[in-house]
Design an enzyme around this catalytic site. Structure first.
Site, PDB file in Angstrom:
ATOM      1  N   PRO A   2       8.376   4.911 -10.485  1.00  0.00           N
ATOM      2  CA  PRO A   2       8.734   4.117 -11.792  1.00  0.00           C
ATOM      3  C   PRO A   2       7.550   3.762 -12.467  1.00  0.00           C
ATOM      4  O   PRO A   2       6.581   3.745 -12.003  1.00  0.00           O
ATOM      5  CB  PRO A   2       9.174   2.613 -10.841  1.00  0.00           C
ATOM      6  N   GLU A   3       8.038   3.900 -14.013  1.00  0.00           N
ATOM      7  CA  GLU A   3       6.865   4.037 -14.932  1.00  0.00           C
ATOM      8  C   GLU A   3       6.886   2.524 -15.665  1.00  0.00           C
ATOM      9  O   GLU A   3       7.614   1.924 -15.227  1.00  0.00           O
ATOM     10  CB  GLU A   3       6.885   5.049 -15.711  1.00  0.00           C
ATOM     11  N   LYS A  59       1.493   0.277 -13.827  1.00  0.00           N
ATOM     12  CA  LYS A  59       2.624   0.071 -13.092  1.00  0.00           C
ATOM     13  C   LYS A  59       2.730  -0.773 -11.963  1.00  0.00           C
ATOM     14  O   LYS A  59       3.394  -0.629 -11.212  1.00  0.00           O
ATOM     15  CB  LYS A  59       2.789   1.660 -12.547  1.00  0.00           C
ATOM     16  N   ARG A 131      10.774   5.967   0.796  1.00  0.00           N
ATOM     17  CA  ARG A 131       9.677   6.748   1.447  1.00  0.00           C
ATOM     18  C   ARG A 131       8.605   5.640   2.007  1.00  0.00           C
ATOM     19  O   ARG A 131       7.837   6.105   2.921  1.00  0.00           O
ATOM     20  CB  ARG A 131       8.987   7.260   0.128  1.00  0.00           C
TER      21      ARG A 131
END
Length: 291
Positions: A2-3, A59, A131
């Site tokens: 995600p940015e 971020k 993850r």
């Protein structure tokens, strides 16, 4: 990962949905996500505290709590926040969170729940992370701002002025793709948006930043502002794991220009988009349009 657009949408949603709520407790089956101190210390520290605000820095998500405390969350590669309700069950000898209900939250990508904050109104704020790379830190707000990735973050990409942007670019010997992703120089841009920003500006990702002409820098600056603003408006990119707090996809992925479009025709000239490795990352570009 995600940015800026994805994190900004998450922050705006959380600001509307959870500010004013109190945290009754916390559950996790992945205590390693807590990067400072123990999970038990975090759970004890946040229990009973009211959420007073939610901010974004680069971020990072900063959830402000009463008493001068805060939670820092970095979603890393596959993390995203969801609002809903889950049942905790034993599965294969380990506790797991199972969605209580259906709808968008039931999509498989939303099913990797490893952190839940129980709110006093009965809702739950959950972190799904396939993850399990996400970072969660609890502490005094003043100490949170000293954390890596916050204290050294550059000016926000949507806030930087043209003169400052020009100065950052002109002083750098890095290639322009890597400079755009350097969080200590310009905060918020990653692999997705750097590709599309450079394509829109017609600048090759390997160009040395300081070699850009004044006109090219101005075009790049405008491209950066346009792409990021549009992506925020459309709810971010969800071609991978990111989803909003309702478990739904963002819309920018449907109109992206070159990111993950290698081998497909350039939307401008029809030349096949190429992919190359660059500093351990991938860059997509049009060999005809980008010089």
């Amino acid at each position: 990962m995600p940015e800026l657009p994805e994190v900004e949408n998450t922050v705006r949603s959380l600001a509307k949905l959870v500010v004013g709520s109190r945290i009754k407790g916390v559950w996790t089956n992945a205590p390693r996500l807590v990067r400072k101190g123990s999970f038990s210390a975090l759970e004890k520290g946040v229990r009973g505290r009211k959420i007073t605000g939610v901010k974004r820095r680069a971020k990072n998500i900063i959830i402000l709590l009463d008493g001068g405390f805060a939670l820092l969350v970095h979603l890393k590669m596959t993390g995203h926040f969801l609002i809903g309700n889950w049942d905790i069950r034993k599965m294969k000898g380990q506790e797991a969170a199972v969605l209580a209900g259906d709808g968008a939250l039931g999509e498989k990508v939303n099913g990797y729940i490893h952190f839940i904050f129980y709110l006093d109104d009965g809702r739950e704020l959950a972190l799904s992370d396939l993850r399990k790379f996400a970072k969660v830190v609890f502490g005094k707000e003043e100490d949170i701002y000293k954390e890596n990735g916050i204290r050294d973050a550059g000016t926000e990409a949507l806030e930087i002025s043209l003169p400052e942007f020009r100065s950052v670019v002109s002083k750098s010997s890095k290639n322009i793709k890597m400079l755009l992703m350097d969080q200590t120089k310009i905060a918020g841009i990653g692999n997705i948006y750097s590709d599309d920003i450079l394509f829109k500006a017609k600048i090759h990702p390997l160009r040395q930043a300081s070699s850009l002409s004044e006109k090219e820098v101005e075009k790049l600056y405008g491209s950066m502002k346009d792409i990021l603003s549009l992506a925020v408006k459309l709810g971010g990119t969800s071609i991978s794991d990111y989803r909003n707090t309702e478990g739904e996809k963002g819309g920018y992925g449907e109109i992206r220009l070159v990111y993950r479009k290698d081998g497909k025709p350039c939307p401008v000239c029809g030349t096949l988009i190429k992919k190359m490795k660059l500093g351990g990352r991938s860059a997509r570009f049009c060999p005809h349009c980008q010089k």
